[in-house]
Design a protein around this motif. Structure first.
Motif, PDB file in Angstrom:
ATOM      1  N   ALA A 815      51.851  38.020  40.949  1.00 20.13           N
ATOM      2  CA  ALA A 815      52.610  36.825  41.342  1.00 20.13           C
ATOM      3  C   ALA A 815      52.829  35.870  40.176  1.00 20.13           C
ATOM      4  CB  ALA A 815      51.919  36.110  42.498  1.00 20.13           C
ATOM      5  N   ASP A 816      52.987  36.416  38.978  1.00 19.17           N
ATOM      6  CA  ASP A 816      53.357  35.623  37.807  1.00 19.17           C
ATOM      7  C   ASP A 816      52.418  34.435  37.571  1.00 19.17           C
ATOM      8  OD1 ASP A 816      54.857  35.046  35.558  1.00 19.17           O
ATOM      9  OD2 ASP A 816      56.259  33.766  36.638  1.00 19.17           O
ATOM     10  N   GLY A 817      51.122  34.718  37.560  1.00 20.01           N
ATOM     11  CA  GLY A 817      50.192  33.638  37.233  1.00 20.01           C
ATOM     12  C   GLY A 817      48.813  33.770  37.843  1.00 20.01           C
ATOM     13  N   PHE A 818      48.672  34.585  38.880  1.00 21.52           N
ATOM     14  CA  PHE A 818      47.377  34.739  39.526  1.00 21.52           C
ATOM     15  C   PHE A 818      46.609  35.915  38.913  1.00 21.52           C
ATOM     16  CE2 PHE A 818      49.657  32.361  42.752  1.00 21.52           C
ATOM     17  CZ  PHE A 818      48.685  31.476  43.201  1.00 21.52           C
ATOM     18  N   SER A 819      45.303  35.739  38.758  1.00 25.53           N
ATOM     19  CA  SER A 819      44.426  36.796  38.255  1.00 25.53           C
ATOM     20  C   SER A 819      43.226  36.914  39.178  1.00 25.53           C
ATOM     21  CB  SER A 819      43.936  36.488  36.831  1.00 25.53           C
ATOM     22  OG  SER A 819      45.005  36.437  35.923  1.00 25.53           O
ATOM     23  N   PHE A 820      42.966  38.131  39.592  1.00 23.55           N
ATOM     24  CA  PHE A 820      41.773  38.389  40.406  1.00 23.55           C
ATOM     25  C   PHE A 820      40.885  39.372  39.656  1.00 23.55           C
ATOM     26  CE2 PHE A 820      39.474  40.934  43.594  1.00 23.55           C
ATOM     27  CZ  PHE A 820      38.727  39.921  44.171  1.00 23.55           C
ATOM     28  N   VAL A 821      39.631  39.012  39.483  1.00 20.39           N
ATOM     29  CA  VAL A 821      38.669  39.847  38.762  1.00 20.39           C
ATOM     30  C   VAL A 821      37.408  39.962  39.613  1.00 20.39           C
ATOM     31  CG1 VAL A 821      37.262  40.104  36.682  1.00 20.39           C
ATOM     32  CG2 VAL A 821      39.554  39.124  36.510  1.00 20.39           C
ATOM     33  N   ALA A 822      36.910  41.191  39.766  1.00 17.54           N
ATOM     34  CA  ALA A 822      35.685  41.413  40.537  1.00 17.54           C
ATOM     35  C   ALA A 822      34.830  42.463  39.845  1.00 17.54           C
ATOM     36  CB  ALA A 822      36.007  41.856  41.965  1.00 17.54           C
ATOM     37  N   GLU A 823      33.511  42.277  39.892  1.00 18.87           N
ATOM     38  CA  GLU A 823      32.558  43.220  39.303  1.00 18.87           C
ATOM     39  C   GLU A 823      31.438  43.464  40.298  1.00 18.87           C
ATOM     40  OE1 GLU A 823      31.212  41.463  35.699  1.00 18.87           O
ATOM     41  OE2 GLU A 823      33.104  41.753  34.638  1.00 18.87           O
ATOM     42  N   TYR A 824      31.151  44.745  40.523  1.00 20.15           N
ATOM     43  CA  TYR A 824      30.112  45.107  41.496  1.00 20.15           C
ATOM     44  C   TYR A 824      29.200  46.166  40.900  1.00 20.15           C
ATOM     45  CZ  TYR A 824      27.844  47.082  45.608  1.00 20.15           C
ATOM     46  OH  TYR A 824      26.912  47.540  46.494  1.00 20.15           O
ATOM     47  N   GLU A 825      27.874  45.974  41.057  1.00 14.68           N
ATOM     48  CA  GLU A 825      26.868  46.943  40.617  1.00 14.68           C
ATOM     49  C   GLU A 825      25.857  47.144  41.746  1.00 14.68           C
ATOM     50  OE1 GLU A 825      25.705  46.584  36.069  1.00 14.68           O
ATOM     51  OE2 GLU A 825      25.715  44.609  37.019  1.00 14.68           O
ATOM     52  N   PHE A 826      25.515  48.392  41.992  1.00 18.51           N
ATOM     53  CA  PHE A 826      24.483  48.723  42.970  1.00 18.51           C
ATOM     54  C   PHE A 826      23.337  49.422  42.243  1.00 18.51           C
ATOM     55  CE2 PHE A 826      22.368  51.713  45.787  1.00 18.51           C
ATOM     56  CZ  PHE A 826      22.033  50.903  46.853  1.00 18.51           C
ATOM     57  N   PHE A 827      22.099  48.988  42.512  1.00 19.99           N
ATOM     58  CA  PHE A 827      20.924  49.545  41.856  1.00 19.99           C
ATOM     59  C   PHE A 827      19.987  50.154  42.896  1.00 19.99           C
ATOM     60  CE2 PHE A 827      22.455  46.251  39.086  1.00 19.99           C
ATOM     61  CZ  PHE A 827      22.232  46.708  37.798  1.00 19.99           C
ATOM     62  N   HIS A 828      19.593  51.391  42.641  1.00 21.30           N
ATOM     63  CA  HIS A 828      18.505  52.003  43.410  1.00 21.30           C
ATOM     64  C   HIS A 828      17.402  52.318  42.407  1.00 21.30           C
ATOM     65  CE1 HIS A 828      16.831  55.510  46.033  1.00 21.30           C
ATOM     66  NE2 HIS A 828      16.084  54.411  46.114  1.00 21.30           N
ATOM     67  N   TYR A 829      16.335  51.535  42.458  1.00 22.67           N
ATOM     68  CA  TYR A 829      15.231  51.658  41.505  1.00 22.67           C
ATOM     69  C   TYR A 829      14.010  52.196  42.246  1.00 22.67           C
ATOM     70  CZ  TYR A 829      11.532  50.223  38.267  1.00 22.67           C
ATOM     71  OH  TYR A 829      10.448  50.213  37.421  1.00 22.67           O
ATOM     72  N   TYR A 830      13.467  53.329  41.769  1.00 20.14           N
ATOM     73  CA  TYR A 830      12.346  53.923  42.492  1.00 20.14           C
ATOM     74  C   TYR A 830      11.503  54.766  41.537  1.00 20.14           C
ATOM     75  CZ  TYR A 830      15.484  58.014  42.512  1.00 20.14           C
ATOM     76  OH  TYR A 830      16.318  59.036  42.155  1.00 20.14           O
ATOM     77  N   SER A 831      10.276  54.976  41.932  1.00 20.15           N
ATOM     78  CA  SER A 831       9.391  55.878  41.204  1.00 20.15           C
ATOM     79  C   SER A 831       9.427  57.246  41.862  1.00 20.15           C
ATOM     80  CB  SER A 831       7.957  55.343  41.185  1.00 20.15           C
ATOM     81  OG  SER A 831       7.464  55.174  42.494  1.00 20.15           O
TER      82      SER A 831
END
Length: 901
Positions: A815-831
């Motif tokens: 739309a000549d001026g709008f910026s959408f930025v998204a960042e997603y991280e999922f962590f599965h931490y286990y022994s």
């Protein structure tokens, strides 16, 4: 579900493009030899815009993806050949067009190159045209670099090109906070960038280029757009949100041929850290190890208290104030003055739950820890470079560091041993105000084409005063605990049942390195280098351990806790290296003859050590093709400890750790082999990198530790057993049809160490492996997505910790001026045994509006939108392993306004 919707939306957009066809062929010279790295561009005749581009492969091949049923101008150019322009009508089928270039340095009349190639190569320089890779969502240099093929930026702001770390960042040829790339990566505005120049085989001293091995040296220079030169530019950002969250971040820049000024400031309470404590201590100011090719290593360690560090700049609470200025001034064409000043203050709240386990005994410690930190950090640098003529260059640099740090900690620990379980409440305080001044003077003189001289002198002054206080619920070091009748610290029992211990230390260092190099150029492809050098270090360490009694008085403990150490180290050496280029090979064998002298005085006695040693090294480079190399390095090195390993009075290094040095500790000897492979294909931006290093260490300085449960006493010793380490990394990346790219990164580290634990030799092994697979798009007028998967496995003896990390990032300019930025991280931490099993994720997003031609930008952003409460990590210390969980800041919502100057 939320990520799935994003992916479906993006991919539905990706496949909605018009039909495309391919123009391909081979570019050759008049005798039909293929031309590598020629530029081929397709310009749409109707729109006069560049539709596609290609850089020929080593076989002269090019490939262009263009829209069907259009007319294009094909523009072909290569240095030393007459550029050519062809008109090509494209229908619905692929087109094969071979092209012949005629040798001539004069351009054809009437050929006007309106469009610039996105990537071009000029000798050792790769030039990226920034606008060819950006979509409009980029806000800082980091965002631009991440979209350039072959360039990576890690979480710490370090730039890597072709698998090599960029050591210097410049803007318009002027240093930008020399010694660290993070400030530039995080602050230079994206809309000011015209070109990104990658300078391979970089050497600041022109007279030495080609004489030394510069293949690992990479610098980066940012060229600004015309409207950003000779004018002030920058921006001021102000943001606010619920719970009184705020950011104020002004940035100003000025560049002209004669001088430049950069000013950056930031104050916030949302966790933004322009400079962390870890950044501060590793900030080199551009200083290099001038004794690096001598084969010996004497590094002055930082005798700090090990204040807790942040994980991914995330903590329970962070308040920051930061200010920095950088300047460069050339009063004449022969003299350049430059420097910077940085001040940072951060107040941090850290909340940690951890589990520590001793490898040999299985004894465990569970800890709940709350820490409040205050870090005041100051840095300044002043440099001068004088080049009166092409034969002489004189440089001077001074880098100063000042800091005032404190940490107050309250922790509760549960000790679980075979002898029983117990609890303890502990309070600790750490304070330190280290200061250092590093100065460098260098002169380079070219007597003639065959005789070149270089002289360098570097002096380091360092003053450290770490103070540690521990308020304990039990005496962790009762008399004769170690089984040694001489072990008696003299800690006095108190009616309160508490033990207040204080450890003072003062360390002063003066270190002088001096080196003279003579280069005799035998032929254009061979030279001899003679080096005469000397390292002189003088250190003094004093300190004592005392106890504060319940009545408020203090009492010194037994003399076994007192220290007064004077340590002198001298390394004088003569080195010889011979460099030869023949065919595709470059070899440089070398050897250095050393005379070592060590003098250690403490407790009224003197210990001397003098010996000679010959240390060989060897370097070889195989230039397989223009952009394909194989490098081998061999080195035999002597590593010497500084004063920190010598004091024989006991030192309290932690509430449950006591250390005692050894005055007769010897140096360690290591043999290392490293192999590096690199291949870069500009045709499809294929980037292949591999590195492997093996080190075998004899007489390694190790620890002999005695454990009483989880409390330990340690002292250094020279191990008669061999330590080994093998580490490697590799990456593969390439682009597909210009709009897509994918990469795979791998790193592995294996080590085997030998230590003494409770008078028994133990061998510990650790193996860490990490894999990251990612794919992304780079469209101009469509959403761009990056998605990937990371896998990390840490094996510590009989314990294994694993992290699965899928991630997805989205940016969309619309739309000549709008910026959408998204960042997603999922962590599965286990022994592996599932004793630890945690899942958490992080989501951040922003929606901004910026109309081209306007000075104002508005943004609504959120961090930790899923309100995750903690994250995990683990570590290994040869005697024990630890897994920890750290509290992180909650969800922040901010509305910001930015004014662009």
């Amino acid at each position: 579900m939320r990520i799935s919707l994003i992916i479906i939306f993006v991919f539905s957009t990706l496949f909605s493009f018009s039909q495309t066809v391919r123009i391909e062929g081979i570019v050759t010279d008049s005798i039909k030899s293929p031309i590598e790295l020629a530029n081929v561009m397709a310009v749409n005749v109707d729109s006069q815009s560049m539709e596609s581009y290609s850089i020929t492969s080593d076989k002269g091949r090019y490939s262009l993806n263009v829209k069907a049923n259009k007319t294009y101008l094909l523009r072909i150019s290569f240095l030393g050949y007459r550029p050519k322009e062809l008109t090509l009508v494209v229908g619905n089928e692929n087109v094969v067009k071979n092209i012949v270039l005629d040798p001539d340095s004069v351009e054809l009349e009437g050929v006007e190159i309106v469009n610039e190639m996105p990537v071009s190569i000029k000798g050792d320089t790769i030039v990226y045209n920034a606008d060819s890779f950006t979509s409009g969502t980029e806000r800082k240099l980091e965002d631009v670099l991440k979209k350039l093929p072959g360039v990576q930026v890690n979480a710490d702001g370090q730039i890597e090109v072709e698998g090599k770390t960029v050591q210097k960042l410049m803007v318009e040829g002027k240093d930008f906070f020399d010694g660290d790339t993070k400030l530039g990566v995080k602050n230079i505005p994206a809309d000011a960038i015209d070109k990104v120049q990658v300078l391979r085989n970089y050497n600041e001293v022109g007279a030495l280029k080609g004489l030394e091995n510069n293949e690992e040296n990479v610098a980066m220079n940012i060229k600004l757009k015309k409207g950003k030169k000779n004018f002030w530019f920058g921006d001021v950002t102000a943001a606010g949100g619920p719970d009184k969250r705020y950011i104020l971040n002004p940035k100003l820049f000025y560049y002209s041929p004669k001088y430049s000024i950069n000013v950056i400031a930031n104050t916030n309470n949302v966790g933004e850290l322009p400079l962390t404590t870890q950044d501060y201590f590793k900030f080199t100011g551009g200083f290099r190890n001038i004794m690096g090719k001598g084969g010996s290593r004497f590094n002055v360690s930082s005798n700090d208290l090990g204040l807790l560090g942040l994980r991914n700049n995330r903590a329970a609470e962070i308040l920051t104030k930061f200010g920095a200025t950088n300047f460069s001034y050339s009063p004449t064409s022969k003299l350049t003055l430059s420097g910077f000043a940085i001040f940072s203050r951060s107040d941090t709240r850290l909340e940690t739950d951890s589990r520590l386990q001793i490898v040999q005994t299985g004894d465990r410690q569970l800890t709940e820890e709350n820490a409040d930190q205050s870090n005041k950090l100051g840095l300044f640098k002043l440099s001068a470079s004088y080049k009166p003529n092409s034969k002489l260059q004189i440089d001077y640099d001074a880098l100063g560091k000042l800091s005032d740090q404190s940490e107050g900690t309250s922790l509760f620990r549960q000790i679980l041993t075979s002898q029983g379980n117990r609890d303890e409440q502990i309070f600790t305080d750490k304070t330190q105000k280290p200061a250092s001044l590093n100065q460098n003077f260098a002169a380079y003189y070219t007597l003639s084409d065959n005789h070149i001289f270089a002289a360098e002198v570097q002096h380091l002054y360092q003053d450290e005063d770490p103070m540690y206080a521990a308020d304990l619920g039990e005496n962790p070091f009762p008399d004769n605990t170690t089984g040694n009748d001489d072990f008696n610290l003299g800690i006095v029992d108190q009616p309160s049942g508490r033990f207040n211990l204080f450890q003072n230390r003062f360390i002063k260092t003066n270190k002088l390195d001096a080196k003279i190099d003579y280069y005799y150029v035998l032929t254009p492809k061979s030279n001899i280098n003679l080096t005469l050098a000397n390292t002189y270090s003088n250190q003094r360490l004093t300190g004592d351990l005392f106890q504060q009694l319940d009545n408020g008085t203090t009492e010194d403990l037994n003399p076994v806790t007192d220290n007064d150490v004077r340590y002198r180290f001298i390394d004088s050496y003569l080195g010889l290296h011979y460099k030869l280029l023949f065919g595709k090979f470059t070899v440089m064998p070398g050897v250095s003859y050393h005379r070592f002298s060590l003098r250690n005085e403490q407790q009224g006695t003197l210990y001397n050590q003098n010996f000679d040693q010959l240390l060989p090294d060897f370097y070889a480079l195989y230039q397989i093709k223009k952009s394909e190399t194989l490098t081998y390095n061999y080195a035999w090195t002597n590593s010497f400890t500084d004063v920190s390993q010598l004091p024989e009075g006991y030192i309290l290094t932690n509430y449950n750790s006591l250390f005692r040095g050894l005055r007769s500790i010897q140096n360690a000897t290591a043999q290392s082999h490293s192999l590096r492979y690199f291949r870069y294909n500009m045709f499809n931006f294929e980037n292949i990198f591999g590195f492997l290093n093996y080190t075998r260490t004899l007489d390694a300085v190790k620890r002999s530790a005695f454990f009483d449960g989880v409390n330990q006493f340690s002292t250094p010793f020279n191990s008669p057993r061999v330590d080994e380490a093998l580490n490697g990394s590799g990456s593969y990346g390439r682009s597909f049809a210009r709009f897509y790219k994918a990469s795979l990164n791998i790193s592995m580290n294996w080590s085997k160490f030998n230590n003494l634990q409770n008078a028994t030799f133990i061998t510990t092994e650790s193996f860490t492996q990490s894999y990251t697979l990612r794919a992304s798009t780079n469209f101009k007028n469509a959403p761009n997505i990056e998605f990937g998967y990371g896998y990390t496995q840490n094996d510590y003896q009989n314990q294994t910790f694993i992290t699965d990390r899928p991630f997805v990032n989205l940016d969309y300019y619309f739309a000549d001026g709008f910026s959408f930025v998204a960042e997603y991280e999922f962590f599965h931490y286990y022994s592996r045994d599932k004793s630890v099993n945690n899942e958490y994720d992080f989501l951040s997003a922003s929606l901004s509006y910026f109309k081209k031609g306007s000075n104002w930008e508005f943004k609504l952003s959120g961090t930790n939108l899923l309100n995750t409460t903690s994250l995990n990590d683990d570590s290994f210390s040869e005697f024990s392993f630890r897994t920890s969980q750290y509290r992180v800041q909650p969800r922040f919502l901010l509305f910001s306004v930015k004014y662009n100057l």
